[in-house]
Design an enzyme around this catalytic site. Structure first.
Site, PDB file in Angstrom:
ATOM      1  N   ASP A   8       0.854  -1.123   0.055  1.00 41.15           N
ATOM      2  CA  ASP A   8      -0.037  -0.087  -0.104  1.00 41.15           C
ATOM      3  C   ASP A   8       0.824   1.163  -0.124  1.00 41.15           C
ATOM      4  O   ASP A   8       1.894   1.412   0.650  1.00 41.15           O
ATOM      5  CB  ASP A   8      -0.907  -0.101   1.315  1.00 41.15           C
ATOM      6  CG  ASP A   8      -1.984  -1.089   1.150  1.00 41.15           C
ATOM      7  OD1 ASP A   8      -1.908  -1.660   0.133  1.00 41.15           O
ATOM      8  OD2 ASP A   8      -2.697  -1.190   2.066  1.00 41.15           O
ATOM      9  N   ASP A 129     -15.183  -2.817  -1.788  1.00 40.68           N
ATOM     10  CA  ASP A 129     -14.830  -2.489   0.050  1.00 40.68           C
ATOM     11  C   ASP A 129     -15.990  -2.294   0.690  1.00 40.68           C
ATOM     12  O   ASP A 129     -16.938  -1.413   0.398  1.00 40.68           O
ATOM     13  CB  ASP A 129     -13.942  -1.168   0.072  1.00 40.68           C
ATOM     14  CG  ASP A 129     -12.459  -1.239  -0.962  1.00 40.68           C
ATOM     15  OD1 ASP A 129     -12.027  -2.425  -1.186  1.00 40.68           O
ATOM     16  OD2 ASP A 129     -11.991  -0.418  -1.520  1.00 40.68           O
TER      17      ASP A 129
END
Length: 248
Positions: A8, A129
């Site tokens: 990330d 998500d």
């Protein structure tokens, strides 16, 4: 079954967030390209990359870091975060990216996802998500009223390569994957599902190799790998043994 190590990106560095909160970012490596090469050397077959800044900004914000990653590893890379147009997709695929992950745009403009699948077959994944069973967008900062399965079914037959399903309530806290909702999604659609958010231990790796999880393409691991809670050699050995059984 594939175990995807995660990188990330925030401010050009390799970080992990807690519960999707950009204010709770822990830096694990200041050199994402070196981290990508390390994952390859450990035996991983794929790499999952998220441009966190890009997810919030709506456009690529860590492009230099992603390009350095692509140069550093021979492994196929999938990238999400801030990819919102066909031009963005084409640009990244032309640079050697294997798969783009479309998240917010899948909610805002599902027709674009369908068009992208037609134009770039096999190279487009959808990122879903979820928080409390509802889809979140704009880097998890905004909730919608759209249900996870409702969104996923919009792309049946479109040629989506995979759905990356993240349970935000478990991401980055090592609570274990939400197997109930993940497997419900996998059963509800024909698109391969990749589990994300909460992978905590080798027990989770073993769980994803159980017969009822065979519709999964794999799972993504971030913090558990960085913190040493999952030994890469052991995890990959479990997966290799499972594959050997399937082909025996």
């Amino acid at each position: 079954m594939i175990l995807f190590p995660a990188i990330d990106l925030k401010g050009g560095q390799c970080v992990r967030l807690k519960l999707g909160d950009m204010q709770q970012a822990t830096v694990y490596n200041t050199d994402p390209a070196a981290q990508a090469k390390s994952f390859e050397d450990q035996g991983f077959e794929w790499l999952h990359v998220v441009d966190l800044d890009g997810a919030f900004a709506g456009h690529s914000a860590n492009g230099d870091a992603v390009e350095a990653i692509l140069k550093a590893t021979k492994n196929p890379v999938q990238l999400g975060g801030g990819i919102r147009t066909l031009d963005h997709i084409e640009a990244w695929l032309s640079r050697g990216l294997r798969r783009v992950i479309l998240g917010t745009v899948a909610v805002r403009n599902p027709d674009l996802v369908i068009e992208a699948c037609r134009k770039f077959p096999g190279h487009v994944a959808v990122g879903i998500d979820a928080k409390g069973g509802k889809v979140a967008v704009e880097g998890w900062a905004e909730a919608s009223e759209l249900g996870v399965i409702e969104l996923a079914r919009k792309f049946e037959g479109a040629g989506v390569a995979a759905i990356i399903y993240t349970d935000i309530d478990r991401d980055g806290i090592l609570a274990g994957i939400n197997w109930t909702s993940t497997l419900e999604l996998a059963e509800a659609v024909s698109i391969p599902v990749i589990a994300s958010g909460g992978l905590a231990s080798l027990d989770d790796v073993r769980r994803m190799l159980e017969p009822d999880a065979q519709k999964l393409e794999g799972a993504i691991s971030g913090r558990a790998l960085y913190d040493g809670r999952i030994d890469p050699a052991e995890a990959l050995a479990l997966i290799k043994a499972s594959r050997a059984k399937e082909t025996a």
